[in-house]
Design a protein around this motif. Structure first.
Motif, PDB file in Angstrom:
ATOM      1  N   SER A   1       0.837  -1.197   0.000  1.00 16.87           N
ATOM      2  CA  SER A   1       0.000   0.000   0.000  1.00 16.87           C
ATOM      3  C   SER A   1       0.874   1.250   0.000  1.00 16.87           C
ATOM      4  CB  SER A   1      -0.909   0.023   1.234  1.00 16.87           C
ATOM      5  OG  SER A   1      -1.671  -1.139   1.307  1.00 16.87           O
TER       6      SER A   1
ATOM      7  N   TRP B   1      -6.413   2.029   2.819  1.00 16.65           N
ATOM      8  CA  TRP B   1      -7.183   3.218   2.427  1.00 16.65           C
ATOM      9  C   TRP B   1      -6.249   4.372   2.072  1.00 16.65           C
ATOM     10  CZ3 TRP B   1     -12.009   3.959   1.049  1.00 16.65           C
ATOM     11  CH2 TRP B   1     -12.545   5.249   1.052  1.00 16.65           C
ATOM     12  N   ARG B   2      -6.413   4.878   0.891  1.00 15.14           N
ATOM     13  CA  ARG B   2      -5.630   6.008   0.375  1.00 15.14           C
ATOM     14  C   ARG B   2      -4.144   5.713   0.307  1.00 15.14           C
ATOM     15  NH1 ARG B   2      -7.095  11.025   3.493  1.00 15.14           N
ATOM     16  NH2 ARG B   2      -5.443  11.939   2.234  1.00 15.14           N
TER      17      ARG B   2
ATOM     18  N   ALA C   1      -1.168   3.600  -2.180  1.00 19.79           N
ATOM     19  CA  ALA C   1      -0.980   3.479  -3.628  1.00 19.79           C
ATOM     20  C   ALA C   1      -0.647   2.022  -3.881  1.00 19.79           C
ATOM     21  CB  ALA C   1       0.131   4.401  -4.108  1.00 19.79           C
TER      22      ALA C   1
ATOM     23  N   SER D   1     -11.359   0.735  -1.982  1.00 23.67           N
ATOM     24  CA  SER D   1      -9.977   1.154  -1.839  1.00 23.67           C
ATOM     25  C   SER D   1      -9.091   0.466  -2.885  1.00 23.67           C
ATOM     26  CB  SER D   1      -9.519   0.818  -0.416  1.00 23.67           C
ATOM     27  OG  SER D   1      -8.226   1.276  -0.205  1.00 23.67           O
TER      28      SER D   1
ATOM     29  N   HIS E   1      -7.562   3.279  -4.887  1.00 25.74           N
ATOM     30  CA  HIS E   1      -6.248   3.651  -4.365  1.00 25.74           C
ATOM     31  C   HIS E   1      -5.166   2.717  -4.889  1.00 25.74           C
ATOM     32  CE1 HIS E   1      -9.052   5.009  -0.928  1.00 25.74           C
ATOM     33  NE2 HIS E   1      -8.947   5.970  -1.823  1.00 25.74           N
TER      34      HIS E   1
ATOM     35  N   VAL F   1      -2.112   7.450  -8.072  1.00 24.32           N
ATOM     36  CA  VAL F   1      -2.341   8.126  -6.788  1.00 24.32           C
ATOM     37  C   VAL F   1      -1.046   8.199  -5.996  1.00 24.32           C
ATOM     38  CG1 VAL F   1      -4.768   7.503  -6.605  1.00 24.32           C
ATOM     39  CG2 VAL F   1      -3.029   5.953  -5.707  1.00 24.32           C
TER      40      VAL F   1
ATOM     41  N   PRO G   1       0.477   7.909  -2.248  1.00 26.17           N
ATOM     42  CA  PRO G   1       0.005   7.364  -0.963  1.00 26.17           C
ATOM     43  C   PRO G   1      -0.004   8.430   0.126  1.00 26.17           C
ATOM     44  CG  PRO G   1       2.247   6.653  -1.410  1.00 26.17           C
ATOM     45  CD  PRO G   1       1.785   7.368  -2.635  1.00 26.17           C
ATOM     46  N   SER G   2      -1.068   8.435   0.941  1.00 26.83           N
ATOM     47  CA  SER G   2      -1.068   9.260   2.141  1.00 26.83           C
ATOM     48  C   SER G   2      -0.103   8.629   3.136  1.00 26.83           C
ATOM     49  CB  SER G   2      -2.446   9.288   2.782  1.00 26.83           C
ATOM     50  OG  SER G   2      -3.381   9.739   1.849  1.00 26.83           O
TER      51      SER G   2
END
Lengths: 525, 377
Positions: free
Chosen positions: A269, A334-335, A337, B68, B72, B78, B80-81
């Motif tokens: 992620s 969540w959020r 990449a 997600s 994402h 995107v 990443p946060s």
């Protein structure tokens, strides 16, 4: 690397005498995979017999030997040693230690395993056959009514227990004493945390199992009556002792799996694990609760109402920390990449299927409803969702994730993805219909069944053959990677992976972190 | 272990038409819409409540995860946060599930209280598990207990695929349990050898049968009919072959049935005083052999779990030593003491059968009076 680094010895003696955590980890992993194939072969015999109603391939007594050995070998031979192997490889590399704290004991704890399983498997050839009383070996079926081979089974269990206790002490000693300077407990990777807690569970409950089998031994050979009502003993006592071991045991199996998933999901992620501290606390909470819920396996033995209520409430509570873990993993994704290489696919497969297993676990915790679920295929479906899609999927993910680091060679990604999809689909074809037949009234551990269960059983068998075959693809992919996989030289093979093991060369030299690394501000998780 | 002949037969024998595939727990309500047992219906409701709560949570969690996975992904470009903790969220998803659990625990507790309410039963039945059959004993205040064994009635031919499987394959017995409708029946459940478990899904009763202990369970069945179940605790080789069959009948039918059972017991006692013909003994003996001996000693007396009877020294030796084995069992083995399970006539018949079937041909005829005098020593 400098010349003073000595490499491994040559030939067989390397493996017999080794005290190197990487060698021992490798042996554990290969041994557990061999056991996985053996236990899987037994499962194939079970599913072949259950393909149609009627007795076709084997006799009922032999069928029971298969279910018993399948369970014992998968739990004690495949899943547990595989995670010990993973711990051996990874814990020193994750905490910046040169090796395990007790390397000679490490060698010993592995090498007593193969003789133990050889002895267990040899019971198949003995007069009266192998143990046929289920992996839970309830007395008096496992004592007064057991085949003579039960004594070999008891000895094998003792050796496995000794091995597990030694392995756990080693992990505790390593994690407590050999962390690199600056690596505080709350900076340890979650895999190390989950294994530390698992090791404490093992040290606490393996002696209880040893006690149970010793009491069996006394009942069988020395005229005691611990579990025989005729002599003033209590068959239910056996179940209490067994499940006091047995329930923590299922968390012993699943906690390291949680650790693996907590390493892999953030890596793919490209985002730090959400709620590291709450993950640690949730793991500890699950470990604590595991000691006070054992009798939920025994709702139908006729416990008093107060006991029944206590164990129901305590069991339901486990849903809270388990839920926290699932929510944290999803929030980690969540959020981010995300990319979906094989380790991530298996981790997402774990997340979905383990959660389904969690839901059925919650249903099973409801005592009055459990009177209908207990000892049916609903239970079989439940624990295969958490054991196979939980522990085995996470183990598979771990192998794909760290194999390139260990060997410096990449596996075939396409073949890995095929392995995932075939496993995922095969697994669900096998075990999803088992919920149905269980609810409809099919008891577990029966070699033949009523006609209304025929269609779903055939489906289940087909799924099992698919799932079984997909593991051969896995074996091939791993061997091909080791022998001729594309070389990888980056330290950080996965761009999102974090942790000290990814600062080492690929493959890492035989000895690593002879000088402790410096821990940066950024926590390792 | 491979049974090639049975395998070949399996390929040739068509299966009987399968009953409809059931995918859920019995609802506790009959097809005609009559409640079978209130407790069963309540347990089904509880089961569905927990199921739907799980589905709701699952849809939420998996929905967020799937969104997600779709939104994402790196391939969409995107970034990443880097957020990685939030105490408020952690507290929320600890506390809210806790209250959901409390909401589940309330109905679960009240149902459990009913499961445990064994008081005020109108009829008590002692259920004893044996390897691999059930014994039912109707406890009667006047001491006139009705007692019988309930064995699997499915033939070996059906099991080994040389005959078409019947509708109630593996779920049928020679003598079912019979109980009156709308009567609170208390089951006292125990076992004589290993642990068994007595289960009938449609009336939602399951309780372990444990040697040395007596467990209690109860039911009040409101709909007449036949309800089937099985042993649910692994109890040895033939665990899969000890079904439960319960016939729920009107009070009148029940009274008739008890009267006929008592009559049969008297008839057996009378029979014990008579000389039976060899043919009668052999026919009766064959039935008993198939129900009580065959699982261990084989359809042709060839042995298996137990010793062979065909050509055996016991079946062809002295009558008294043969009776000793049948009446008293063999300590330390799975051979049970059938003297307590079978009537004297039945012991005589099965002994005669074993001595003359399977090519044993001793020509010995054992009468009930021989058994009585053997027992008296």
């Amino acid at each position: 690397m400098g010349d003073h680094h000595h490499g491994p010895a040559k030939g067989l003696s390397r493996w017999l005498y080794t005290t190197n955590h990487k060698d021992i980890g490798t042996m554990y992993l290969w041994f557990s995979f061999a056991m996985f194939l053996l236990g899987g072969a037994f499962a194939m015999i079970i599913r072949a017999e259950l393909f149609q109603p009627g007795m076709q391939l084997v006799e009922p007594g032999f069928f029971n030997q298969m279910t018993t050995l399948h369970g014992l070998i998968m739990v004690f031979g495949a899943i547990m040693p595989s995670f010990v192997g993973l711990a051996n490889w990874l814990i020193p590399m994750m905490i910046g230690a040169p090796d395990m704290a007790l390397p000679r004991m490490n060698n010993w704890s592995f090498w007593i395993l193969p003789p133990a399983f050889l002895m267990l498997a040899s019971t198949l050839l003995m007069e009266g056959g192998a143990p046929a009383f289920g992996w839970t070996f309830y007395a008096p079926l496992s004592t007064t009514y057991a085949p003579p081979s039960v004594t070999f089974f008891i000895f094998a269990i003792h050796i496995l227990g000794v091995s597990s206790i030694m392995g756990s002490i080693n992990i505790i000693a390593t994690v407590m004493n050999m962390r690199a300077p600056g690596m505080s407990y709350m900076k340890m990777p979650l895999f190390v945390w989950t294994w530390l807690i698992t090791a404490f569970l093992l040290v606490a409950v393996m002696p209880v199992l040893a006690g149970a089998v010793t009491m069996m031994l006394m009942d069988i050979h020395f005229g005691t009556s611990f579990f025989s009502a005729a002599g003033g003993g209590d068959p239910v006592l056996f179940q209490h002792i067994f499940w006091f071991f047995g329930h923590p045991e299922v968390y012993i199996i699943i906690l390291p799996a949680f650790g693996v998933i907590s390493q892999i999901i953030p890596a793919f992620s490209r985002k730090p694990l959400f709620g590291y501290a709450s993950m640690v606390y949730a793991t500890a909470a699950i470990a604590f609760l595991s000691f006070i819920v054992w009798a939920h396996h025994m709702y139908t033995v006729g416990m008093p109402l107060a006991g029944e209520l206590f164990f129901m409430y305590a069991t339901m509570l486990i849903a809270v920390p388990t839920g926290v873990k699932v929510f944290n993993w999803v929030t980690t994704m969540w959020r981010g990449a995300m990319t979906f290489e094989t380790p991530m696919l298996f981790s997402i497969g774990f997340l979905v299927l383990f959660t389904i297993g969690g839901f059925t676990g919650l249903m099973l915790s409801i005592a009055p409803a459990d009177f209908q679920y207990h000892d049916t295929y609903f239970v079989v479906a439940h624990f295969h969702y958490v054991m196979v899609a939980g522990a085995v999927f996470s183990m598979t993910a771990a192998i794909y994730f760290w194999l390139p680091k260990w060997t410096g060679r990449m596996y075939n990604e396409t073949m890995g993805k095929v392995h995932f999809w075939v496993s995922f689909i095969g697994f669900n074809i096998t075990f999803f219909p088992q919920h149905f037949v269980g609810l409809a009234g099919m008891p577990r551990r029966i070699p033949d069944y009523a006609l209304q269960f025929a269609d779903f059983n055939m489906m289940s068998s087909i799924g099992a053959f698919i799932y079984g075959a997909s593991q051969l693809l896995f074996l091939y992919n791993v061997i091909a990677a080791i022998t001729s996989g594309k070389r990888v030289t980056d330290e950080k093979i996965w761009d999102g992976a974090e942790g000290l093991e990814w600062t080492l060369p690929s493959p890492p030299p035989y000895h690593t972190f002879e000088v402790p690394p410096t821990i940066e501000e950024q926590p390792a998780h | 272990m491979l049974n090639a002949r049975a395998l070949a037969a399996a390929a040739l024998t068509p299966l009987a038409a399968n009953a409809q595939n059931q995918i859920n727990m019995p609802t506790g309500v009959s097809d005609a819409g009559v409640v079978i047992t209130e407790l069963g219906a309540e347990i089904y409701g509880l089961h569905m409540l927990i199921f739907w709560i799980s589905v709701a949570i699952g849809v939420g969690v998996f929905g967020i995860m799937l969104y997600s996975i779709y939104a994402h992904r790196k391939s969409r470009g995107v970034k990443p946060s880097q957020f990685h903790e939030h105490t408020g969220v952690e507290i929320a998803w600890t506390v809210i599930p806790f209250f959901i659990l409390v909401a589940m625990a309330v109905p679960a507790t009240s149902t459990l209280l009913e499961v445990y309410d064994n008081d005020d039963a109108e009829l008590s039945i002692l259920v004893t598990g044996y390897q691999w059959k059930w014994k039912y004993e109707y406890l009667d205040a006047d001491g006139e207990n009705i007692s019988f064994f309930s064995n699997l009635a499915t033939s070996q031919e059906q099991i080994y695929n040389t005959d078409v499987k019947g509708e109630n394959y593996l779920l049928e017995v020679d003598q079912p349990l019979v109980i009156p409708v709308d009567t609170k029946v208390r089951f006292l459940i125990t076992a004589s050898d290993v642990i068994h478990s007595w289960w009938v899904p449609e009336i939602a009763v399951k309780r372990d049968a444990i040697p040395g202990f007596i467990n209690e369970a109860w039911t009040r069945v409101l709909a007449e009919g036949v309800y089937r179940g099985q042993c649910t605790e692994l109890c040895g080789s033939y665990h899969g072959f000890m079904p439960v069959e319960v016939h729920v009948v009107s009070q009148d039918e029940f009274d008739d049935w008890t009267a006929s059972k008592r009559g049969a017991a008297v008839a057996d006692a009378t029979l014990a005083t008579q000389e039976l013909s060899v043919d009668d003994l052999m026919a009766r003996g064959a039935d008993i052999y198939n129900a009580s001996c065959l699982a261990c000693h084989g359809a042709k007396g060839e042995g298996g779990l137990g010793n062979a009877i065909a050509g055996s020294a016991i079946a062809m030796g002295g009558v008294d030593s043969h009776l000793n084995v049948i009446v008293n069992g063999v300590a330390g083995t799975a051979m049970q003491a059938f003297g307590a399970q079978l009537s004297d006539v039945d012991v005589a018949a099965v002994t005669t059968y074993q001595r003359n079937a399977f090519g044993n041909n001793t020509g010995d005829v054992v009468q009930a009076s021989d058994v009585v005098s053997y027992k008296e020593g």
